[in-house]
Design an enzyme around this catalytic site. Structure first.
Site, PDB file in Angstrom:
ATOM      1  N   ASP A 150       0.844  -1.198   0.000  1.00  0.00           N
ATOM      2  CA  ASP A 150       0.000   0.000   0.000  1.00  0.00           C
ATOM      3  C   ASP A 150       0.878   1.247   0.000  1.00  0.00           C
ATOM      4  O   ASP A 150       1.566   1.531   0.973  1.00  0.00           O
ATOM      5  CB  ASP A 150      -0.894  -0.008   1.250  1.00  0.00           C
ATOM      6  CG  ASP A 150      -2.060   0.948   1.134  1.00  0.00           C
ATOM      7  OD1 ASP A 150      -1.908   1.973   0.453  1.00  0.00           O
ATOM      8  OD2 ASP A 150      -3.111   0.667   1.720  1.00  0.00           O
ATOM      9  N   HIS A 244      -8.185  -0.770  -9.310  1.00  0.00           N
ATOM     10  CA  HIS A 244      -7.942   0.370  -8.424  1.00  0.00           C
ATOM     11  C   HIS A 244      -6.695   1.146  -8.835  1.00  0.00           C
ATOM     12  O   HIS A 244      -6.701   2.390  -8.864  1.00  0.00           O
ATOM     13  CB  HIS A 244      -7.804  -0.138  -6.979  1.00  0.00           C
ATOM     14  CG  HIS A 244      -7.625   0.933  -5.959  1.00  0.00           C
ATOM     15  ND1 HIS A 244      -8.668   1.741  -5.550  1.00  0.00           N
ATOM     16  CD2 HIS A 244      -6.522   1.341  -5.254  1.00  0.00           C
ATOM     17  CE1 HIS A 244      -8.223   2.597  -4.642  1.00  0.00           C
ATOM     18  NE2 HIS A 244      -6.929   2.375  -4.447  1.00  0.00           N
TER      19      HIS A 244
END
Length: 336
Positions: A150, A244
């Site tokens: 992330d 995404h």
């Protein structure tokens, strides 16, 4: 986040920021709090403690400083993924406390809370965590609770436009925000029971990156630029149109960029066995209307990840540039 109490105005806010600044300076140097130190962090040292202060939209109404409120601090628009708890959103003042040692962070929180005195009351408080320093053989991008790396696409200080995207230029508009930044804070619950039913391959299709190493599905390693036009033998894009990572690309959002500094959270398990866990998403930008907002609007229109997350709390805060020696945080706003 804190709210100023009824009757507390500019004078009380200035005194509060003086106390907070003095306490933060001592604690960040590994020294005891100025008053009634609890000894929780005795022997720990600074532990990379940081204490960051920001101002919410309502602060300016409470202190009569509406003319100094930046236009960039206008409330965020509604998004389709929002299921916001107002009691855990917004606030007059925001305090972010980070440290390598949880005891040091708790010690700072108690000191800041006690310093609030009769001027402010806690509105909400959230705990987050990241991978402990030294937990991996070498520094690497942290994983979130979905198991994904992330922050791979974060802007880097070496980028020629980094400061322009992240910091308000000097002289700022307004002047007290020079060299500051705007923080968007979102509590994003991950629907992990649904997510974990997907195969690893399906999860990678949702994100657009390999789970093992964060490399784009178009090939290469984590830092390889994503080739959005690359297709397989059937003509299907290797990075799906609703992935995404594709949707959040700055070049797909008019250059919109933000510096992500998120934390994971886990607040227990619901009665049905569902974990209350996810991401305390924090991003920084020179202007949220050119950073967070356009990207989130685009995610609202077709992000594959939206099925597996729920935005449950939200806040936007103006964080001024660091206080100079002898100043307190916000002095140029409150005494300007």
């Amino acid at each position: 986040a804190f709210d100023l109490v009824a009757g507390a105005g500019r004078k009380e806010a200035a005194a509060l920021l003086r106390r907070w600044s003095a306490t933060a300076e001592r604690l960040m140097a590994g020294e005891p709090a100025p008053h009634d130190d609890t000894d929780v962090a005795r022997d720990a040292g600074p532990s990379s403690l940081t204490v960051t202060f920001g101002f919410g939209h309502g602060f300016f109404d409470r202190t009569g400083l509406q003319k100094q409120r930046p236009a960039a601090l206008d409330p965020l628009p509604d998004f389709s993924s929002d299921r916001l708890d107002k009691a855990r959103s917004d606030g007059d003042l925001w305090v972010q406390i980070g440290a390598d040692d949880a005891l040091v962070a708790f010690h700072a929180l108690r000191a800041i809370q006690k310093d609030a005195g009769s001027a402010a009351r806690v509105r909400w408080q959230m705990n987050g965590f990241n991978r402990s320093p030294g937990a991996t053989a070498h520094p690497m991008t942290a994983r979130n609770l979905m198991g994904q790396l992330d922050g791979t696409g974060n802007p880097k200080p070496s980028d020629p436009d980094f400061e322009k995207r992240i910091f308000v230029p000097a002289p700022g508009e307004p002047a007290w925000m020079a060299n500051g930044s705007y923080a968007v804070v979102r509590r994003i619950r991950m629907l992990l029971d649904d997510w974990e039913k997907l195969s690893a391959t399906a999860q990678e299709q949702v994100i657009g990156r390999r789970k093992a190493d964060g490399a784009p599905l178009s090939g290469g390693d984590e830092t390889t630029p994503m080739d959005l036009e690359k297709a397989d033998a059937n003509g299907d894009y290797l990075v799906p149109l609703n992935a995404h990572a594709r949707i959040t690309r700055p070049d797909r959002n008019g250059g919109a960029a933000m510096l992500r500094r998120p934390f994971s959270y886990h607040d227990g398990i619901d009665a049905d066995g569902t974990p209350d866990a996810g991401l305390l998403f924090i991003c920084w930008q020179a202007d949220p209307l050119r950073g967070f907002v356009p990207v989130q609007r685009k995610l609202d229109r077709g992000d594959a990840l939206s099925r597996f997350i729920r935005h449950e709390a939200s806040g936007l805060f103006a964080v001024p540039g660091g206080a100079a020696k002898g100043e307190y945080v916000g002095q140029r706003l409150l005494e300007g």
